[in-house]
Design an enzyme around this catalytic site. Structure first.
Site, short mmCIF file in Angstrom:
data_model
loop_
_atom_site.label_atom_id
_atom_site.label_comp_id
_atom_site.label_asym_id
_atom_site.label_seq_id
_atom_site.Cartn_x
_atom_site.Cartn_y
_atom_site.Cartn_z
N ILE A 8 -13.28 15.32 8.45
CA ILE A 8 -13.76 15.99 7.24
C ILE A 8 -14.09 14.97 6.16
CG2 ILE A 8 -13.06 17.62 5.39
CD1 ILE A 8 -13.36 18.94 8.16
N TRP A 131 -4.80 5.97 6.93
CA TRP A 131 -6.14 6.45 6.56
C TRP A 131 -6.66 5.84 5.26
CZ3 TRP A 131 -4.93 8.39 1.92
CH2 TRP A 131 -3.70 9.03 1.75
N LYS A 155 -4.91 2.59 17.58
CA LYS A 155 -4.93 4.04 17.31
C LYS A 155 -5.08 4.25 15.80
CE LYS A 155 -2.38 7.20 16.12
NZ LYS A 155 -3.35 7.90 15.27
N PRO A 156 -6.29 4.58 15.37
CA PRO A 156 -6.50 4.79 13.93
C PRO A 156 -5.92 6.14 13.49
CG PRO A 156 -8.52 5.25 15.16
CD PRO A 156 -7.51 4.79 16.17
N GLU A 158 -5.65 9.91 12.28
CA GLU A 158 -6.40 11.10 12.69
C GLU A 158 -7.51 11.43 11.70
OE1 GLU A 158 -3.19 10.58 12.54
OE2 GLU A 158 -2.03 12.21 13.43
N SER A 209 3.54 5.12 6.74
CA SER A 209 4.65 5.55 5.89
C SER A 209 5.98 4.97 6.38
CB SER A 209 4.72 7.08 5.90
OG SER A 209 4.95 7.53 7.21
N LEU A 224 12.20 -2.94 24.03
CA LEU A 224 12.33 -4.25 23.37
C LEU A 224 10.99 -4.81 22.90
CD1 LEU A 224 15.09 -6.23 25.29
CD2 LEU A 224 15.23 -5.04 23.10
N GLU A 230 4.23 -2.53 8.07
CA GLU A 230 3.73 -2.56 6.69
C GLU A 230 3.85 -1.14 6.18
OE1 GLU A 230 2.87 -5.22 5.19
OE2 GLU A 230 2.22 -6.66 6.71
N GLY A 232 5.50 1.78 2.94
CA GLY A 232 5.16 2.27 1.60
C GLY A 232 5.59 1.33 0.49
N CYS A 264 -0.86 1.23 -0.83
CA CYS A 264 0.55 0.86 -0.69
C CYS A 264 0.96 -0.13 -1.78
CB CYS A 264 0.81 0.27 0.67
SG CYS A 264 -0.34 -1.03 1.09
N GLU A 357 7.24 7.41 -3.54
CA GLU A 357 5.85 6.94 -3.47
C GLU A 357 4.93 8.16 -3.56
OE1 GLU A 357 4.23 5.59 0.34
OE2 GLU A 357 3.27 3.93 -0.69
N LYS A 427 12.73 -4.84 2.08
CA LYS A 427 13.42 -3.55 1.97
C LYS A 427 12.68 -2.48 2.78
CE LYS A 427 14.83 -2.99 -2.47
NZ LYS A 427 14.67 -3.14 -3.94
P1 NAD Z 1 1.55 7.82 8.44
O1 NAD Z 1 2.81 7.07 8.61
O2 NAD Z 1 1.62 9.30 8.36
O3 NAD Z 1 0.53 7.51 9.61
C1 NAD Z 1 0.16 6.20 9.93
C2 NAD Z 1 -0.27 6.13 11.39
O4 NAD Z 1 0.86 6.43 12.22
C3 NAD Z 1 -1.37 7.13 11.78
O5 NAD Z 1 -2.26 6.52 12.67
C4 NAD Z 1 -0.57 8.21 12.49
O6 NAD Z 1 -1.33 8.93 13.42
C5 NAD Z 1 0.50 7.40 13.18
N1 NAD Z 1 1.70 8.14 13.55
C6 NAD Z 1 2.24 9.24 12.96
N2 NAD Z 1 3.36 9.62 13.61
C7 NAD Z 1 3.54 8.74 14.62
C8 NAD Z 1 4.53 8.59 15.65
N3 NAD Z 1 5.56 9.44 15.75
N4 NAD Z 1 4.40 7.58 16.51
C9 NAD Z 1 3.39 6.70 16.41
N5 NAD Z 1 2.42 6.80 15.49
C10 NAD Z 1 2.50 7.80 14.59
O7 NAD Z 1 0.86 7.18 7.17
P2 NAD Z 1 -0.47 7.63 6.42
O8 NAD Z 1 -0.20 8.91 5.74
O9 NAD Z 1 -1.63 7.53 7.36
O10 NAD Z 1 -0.64 6.44 5.37
C11 NAD Z 1 0.01 6.43 4.15
C12 NAD Z 1 1.23 5.53 4.19
O11 NAD Z 1 0.86 4.23 4.64
C13 NAD Z 1 1.81 5.29 2.80
O12 NAD Z 1 3.21 5.39 2.84
C14 NAD Z 1 1.39 3.88 2.46
O13 NAD Z 1 2.20 3.24 1.52
C15 NAD Z 1 1.41 3.24 3.78
N6 NAD Z 1 0.56 2.03 3.77
C16 NAD Z 1 1.16 0.81 3.80
C17 NAD Z 1 0.39 -0.35 3.74
C18 NAD Z 1 1.02 -1.71 3.80
O14 NAD Z 1 0.32 -2.67 4.14
N7 NAD Z 1 2.29 -1.88 3.49
C19 NAD Z 1 -0.98 -0.26 3.66
C20 NAD Z 1 -1.56 1.01 3.63
C21 NAD Z 1 -0.76 2.15 3.70
#
Ligand code: NAD
Length: 456
Positions: A8, A131, A155-156, A158, A209, A224, A230, A232, A264, A357, A427
């Site tokens: 979307i 995303w 895996k990007p 969704e 997250s 292992l 990386e 939140g 983030c 966050e 942390k």
């Molecule tokens: P999310 O954790 O919901 O999803 C991230 C990825 O993980 C997606 O590809 C999702 O499909 C996948 N995923 C979800 N559940 C999973 C599972 N059980 N097993 C394996 N993969 C799984 O995060 P989001 O909502 O896409 O992104 C926002 C979050 O990302 C925020 O908390 C933000 O701070 C963080 N973020 C961190 C950085 C950094 O570099 N520290 C950069 C960008 C975003």
């Protein structure tokens, strides 16, 4: 029937495209392809691997506008920002193209022979991305992973798979053998989870997250796998009374409303020393009003919509009737997941808005008295990703920079990310570093070799 992801456009709420949605079987097939491609890829001569990575960078440059428009539409980010991100994608591949030909080990004096080390690739690495900066964050992982000789499955998220899928084709066009770069768009709970559990995957590099990152670290332990996370952030933007308050206020909106706050590194807690609180807010108000929120494809736009209706609802929950809204920007009406930037002031450090966050364009201003309280407040968070310090006192800047528990910090600036400098958190913001020279270490392992020569 083939499962699909309906992708979307956040600015219009319209369907851009439906793409196949892969589950565990698609991940298994991609890992198999990556495993088959690995022996030949690791054996590619260093200069040839370097040339292929540079060719990827050139192709990204050639397709910069196409990729930027796709990213702007899919992630709802301003086209100017999307172009910048695609520029960084090319820069990352160019930077790591230098790696295969650099020295990668050391010699160690020992008795009876020669000892030395080499770094070996890990094998197949699994990359899971969010995303908010879809292709840029994937590139931070793909560049060093490929340079070190690994093959990969990406895996990007969704919600934003389009540029990654386009990149997969560009990598083939650049001349990478099939199976070196594999992209599987699909749900995290099925496709992502399978990648984490797959016994043929050596490492997971995850950005997302803290909640999902924690689950991944636990599940990856069963095989292992190496893991880098990386996660939140809830970073502090500390403005001392001796700072250039005008400059700090002018820079503050971009530091928390950039990418609609879905960053983030967002400096979402603005800590202001009490004597300049009034001056700071007075300078901040016009800067917030000036943020141009609108169509991501409009060149003048500085902030687009939020990623989804569900996410907007979550962000809105922090700006309810009881929230101390001091400044509110403007946003378009009508279709699109729009949300007007908001500054809350004064915010109690124990409030939910100051602790969680928000991942949206909501800044919390928290007044403080003196350096010790500034450091205590900056560290009063479970996160530790980025942050800024504004002061004209250089010694104080360095004292406070050392005292704040964070992975990345800027002095008199709100920028965090450069291709050549390490990026990552402490942390609950995760562990491991991306970008810069050290990122290669996260995609390779040291092998120690001893050659007996018979010498005394
Ligand atoms: P999310 O954790 O919901 O999803 C991230 C990825 O993980 C997606 O590809 C999702 O499909 C996948 N995923 C979800 N559940 C999973 C599972 N059980 N097993 C394996 N993969 C799984 O995060 P989001 O909502 O896409 O992104 C926002 C979050 O990302 C925020 O908390 C933000 O701070 C963080 N973020 C961190 C950085 C950094 O570099 N520290 C950069 C960008 C975003």
């Amino acid at each position: 029937m083939t499962e699909t992801l309906r992708v979307i456009e956040p600015a219009t709420e319209q369907l851009i495209e439906e793409v196949p949605s892969g589950g565990p079987e698609a991940i298994d097939a991609a890992v198999d392809a990556a495993r088959r491609a690995f022996p030949a890829w690791r054996a590619v001569a260093p200069a040839d691997r370097a040339r292929l990575l540079r060719r990827i960078a050139d192709l990204v440059d050639e397709h910069r506008e196409e990729l930027a428009r796709l990213e702007a539409r899919n992630a709802g980010k301003p086209i100017a920002d999307a172009r910048g991100e695609m520029g960084m994608v090319a820069d990352v591949f160019r930077y790591y193209a230098g790696a295969p030909e650099r020295p990668n080990g050391e010699t160690i004096p020992v008795a009876g022979g020669q000892a030395f080390t080499v770094r070996e690739p890990l094998g197949v690495v699994g990359l899971i991305t969010p995303w908010n900066f879809p292709l840029a964050i994937a590139a931070w992982k793909m560049g060093p992973a490929l340079a070190a000789g690994n093959t990969l499955v990406l895996k990007p998220a969704e919600l934003t798979p389009l540029t990654a899928l386009r990149f997969e084709r560009l990598a083939l066009e650049a001349g990478l053998p099939p199976g070196v770069v594999n992209v599987v768009a699909g749900p995290g709970e099925t496709a992502g989870a399978r990648l984490v559990e797959h016994p043929g995957v050596a490492k997971i590099a995850f950005t997302g997250s803290t909640a999902v990152g924690t689950t991944i670290a636990a599940r990856a332990a069963a095989t292992l796998k190496r893991v880098t996370l990386e996660l939140g952030g809830k970073s502090a933007n500390v403005v001392f009374a001796d700072a250039d308050v005008e400059a700090a206020a002018a820079a503050a909106p971009a530091a928390v409303f950039g990418n609609a706050g879905q960053d983030c590194c967002a400096r979402s807690r603005i800590l202001v020393e009490r004597p300049v609180l009034g001056d700071f807010l007075a300078a901040l108000e016009p800067a917030v009003a000036a943020v141009r929120v609108g169509d991501p494809l409009d060149e003048a736009t500085q902030m687009g919509p939020l990623i989804s209706a569900a996410h907007r609802e979550r962000v809105a929950s922090y700006v309810g009737d009881d929230a101390p809204v001091a400044i509110r920007g403007r946003a378009p009406d009508g279709p699109g997941f729009w949300f007007a930037p908001a500054v809350l002031c004064p915010v109690d450090p124990d409030d939910r808005a100051a602790r969680e966050e928000i991942f949206g364009p909501v800044a919390c201003v928290i007044p403080f008295d003196g350096e010790a309280e500034a450091v205590a407040l900056a560290n009063d968070t479970t996160y530790g990703l980025s942050g800024s310090i504004w002061t004209r006192d250089g010694a104080r800047a360095l004292r406070v920079a050392r005292a704040i528990d964070t992975g990345v910090l800027s002095i008199n600036s709100n920028t965090s990310v450069r291709v050549s400098t390490p990026f990552g958190g402490v942390k609950r913001s995760g562990y491991g570093r991306e970008l810069g020279p050290r990122a290669l270490e996260a995609y390779s392992e040291v092998k120690s070799i001893y050659y007996a020569t018979g010498a005394a």
